[in-house]
Design a protein around this motif. Structure first.
Motif, PDB file in Angstrom:
ATOM      1  N   VAL A   1     -40.955  35.739  16.803  1.00  0.00           N
ATOM      2  CA  VAL A   1     -42.196  36.174  17.447  1.00  0.00           C
ATOM      3  C   VAL A   1     -43.259  35.085  17.337  1.00  0.00           C
ATOM      4  O   VAL A   1     -44.035  34.875  18.277  1.00  0.00           O
TER       5      VAL A   1
ATOM      6  N   TRP B   1     -42.351  32.737  20.017  1.00  0.00           N
ATOM      7  CA  TRP B   1     -42.610  33.401  21.304  1.00  0.00           C
ATOM      8  C   TRP B   1     -44.102  33.394  21.636  1.00  0.00           C
ATOM      9  O   TRP B   1     -44.484  33.258  22.802  1.00  0.00           O
TER      10      TRP B   1
ATOM     11  N   ARG C   1     -42.753  31.161  25.292  1.00  0.00           N
ATOM     12  CA  ARG C   1     -42.008  32.377  25.659  1.00  0.00           C
ATOM     13  C   ARG C   1     -40.502  32.133  25.825  1.00  0.00           C
ATOM     14  O   ARG C   1     -39.699  32.948  25.401  1.00  0.00           O
ATOM     15  N   ARG C   2     -40.147  31.016  26.433  1.00  0.00           N
ATOM     16  CA  ARG C   2     -38.723  30.770  26.700  1.00  0.00           C
ATOM     17  C   ARG C   2     -37.928  30.624  25.408  1.00  0.00           C
ATOM     18  O   ARG C   2     -36.923  31.300  25.202  1.00  0.00           O
TER      19      ARG C   2
ATOM     20  N   GLY D   1     -38.943  31.375  22.391  1.00  0.00           N
ATOM     21  CA  GLY D   1     -39.143  32.583  21.589  1.00  0.00           C
ATOM     22  C   GLY D   1     -38.188  33.691  21.987  1.00  0.00           C
ATOM     23  O   GLY D   1     -37.670  34.406  21.124  1.00  0.00           O
ATOM     24  N   THR D   2     -37.934  33.820  23.284  1.00  0.00           N
ATOM     25  CA  THR D   2     -36.997  34.845  23.765  1.00  0.00           C
ATOM     26  C   THR D   2     -35.581  34.567  23.259  1.00  0.00           C
ATOM     27  O   THR D   2     -34.880  35.477  22.813  1.00  0.00           O
TER      28      THR D   2
ATOM     29  N   LEU E   1     -35.552  35.516  19.683  1.00  0.00           N
ATOM     30  CA  LEU E   1     -35.569  36.980  19.526  1.00  0.00           C
ATOM     31  C   LEU E   1     -34.172  37.563  19.707  1.00  0.00           C
ATOM     32  O   LEU E   1     -33.766  38.467  18.962  1.00  0.00           O
TER      33      LEU E   1
END
Length: 175
Positions: A110, A113, A117-118, A120-121, A124
């Motif tokens: 997180v 992320w 975002r990329r 981090g995803t 995750l």
């Protein structure tokens, strides 16, 4: 109900998963993978804030989750309660709630992320797989893993938000 789910997972056991899940769970042992990731990110100028967020989140999770909550709740592990299930890993010696592997995974993922975002995803997804491995390996109850994921998410968001609030005014204006 949680044991029913864990026993159902035991029915899924096969040679491929039996070799994959200990390897996946190894990534979360002691948080070593996430610590190394944080240090690497901290070393890069463009990723320094992300690395700091990862490492601070891991530190907060160690204190809150592993040192405080595990000992406060003192929940026995499934493998302690039912030792008849053959383990593919060594018997864990600390308490079950929350899952430290999942906690660290979500803190790090997180945190990444929050800034990317990329990646981090991707992390995750790895965190979810690590959490699943803990149940597959009969080391944690589903609520241990869920609590680790939720607590890790909350800690990471709090740390990242705090870092953003502490950002100097000049940096805030620049973005």
């Amino acid at each position: 109900m949680e044991f029913s789910f864990l026993y159902w997972l035991q029915e899924l056991r096969n040679p491929f998963l039996d070799s994959l899940m200990p390897a996946v769970t190894f990534l979360g042992n002691g948080g070593w993978f996430w610590i190394i990731l944080g240090v690497i990110l901290l070393a890069g100028k463009r990723t320094r804030k992300t690395g700091l967020a990862v490492l601070l989140s891991l530190l907060a999770g160690l204190i809150i989750g592993n040192l405080f909550l595990k000992n406060l709740v003192a929940r026995s592990r499934p493998c302690w309660i039912d030792p008849s299930v053959p383990l593919l890993i060594g018997v864990p010696q600390d308490y079950s709630f929350p899952s430290g592997h999942t906690l660290a995974s979500f803190e790090a993922a997180v945190s990444v992320w929050f800034y990317n975002r990329r990646w981090g995803t991707v992390l995750l997804v790895l965190g979810v797989i690590i959490g699943f491995s803990r149940m597959y390996l009969f080391a944690h109850f589903p609520t241990d893993v869920l609590a680790g994921a939720l607590l890790g998410t909350v800690i990471a968001i709090a740390v990242c938000s705090l870092l953003e609030k502490l950002k100097p005014a000049k940096q805030k204006a620049a973005g």
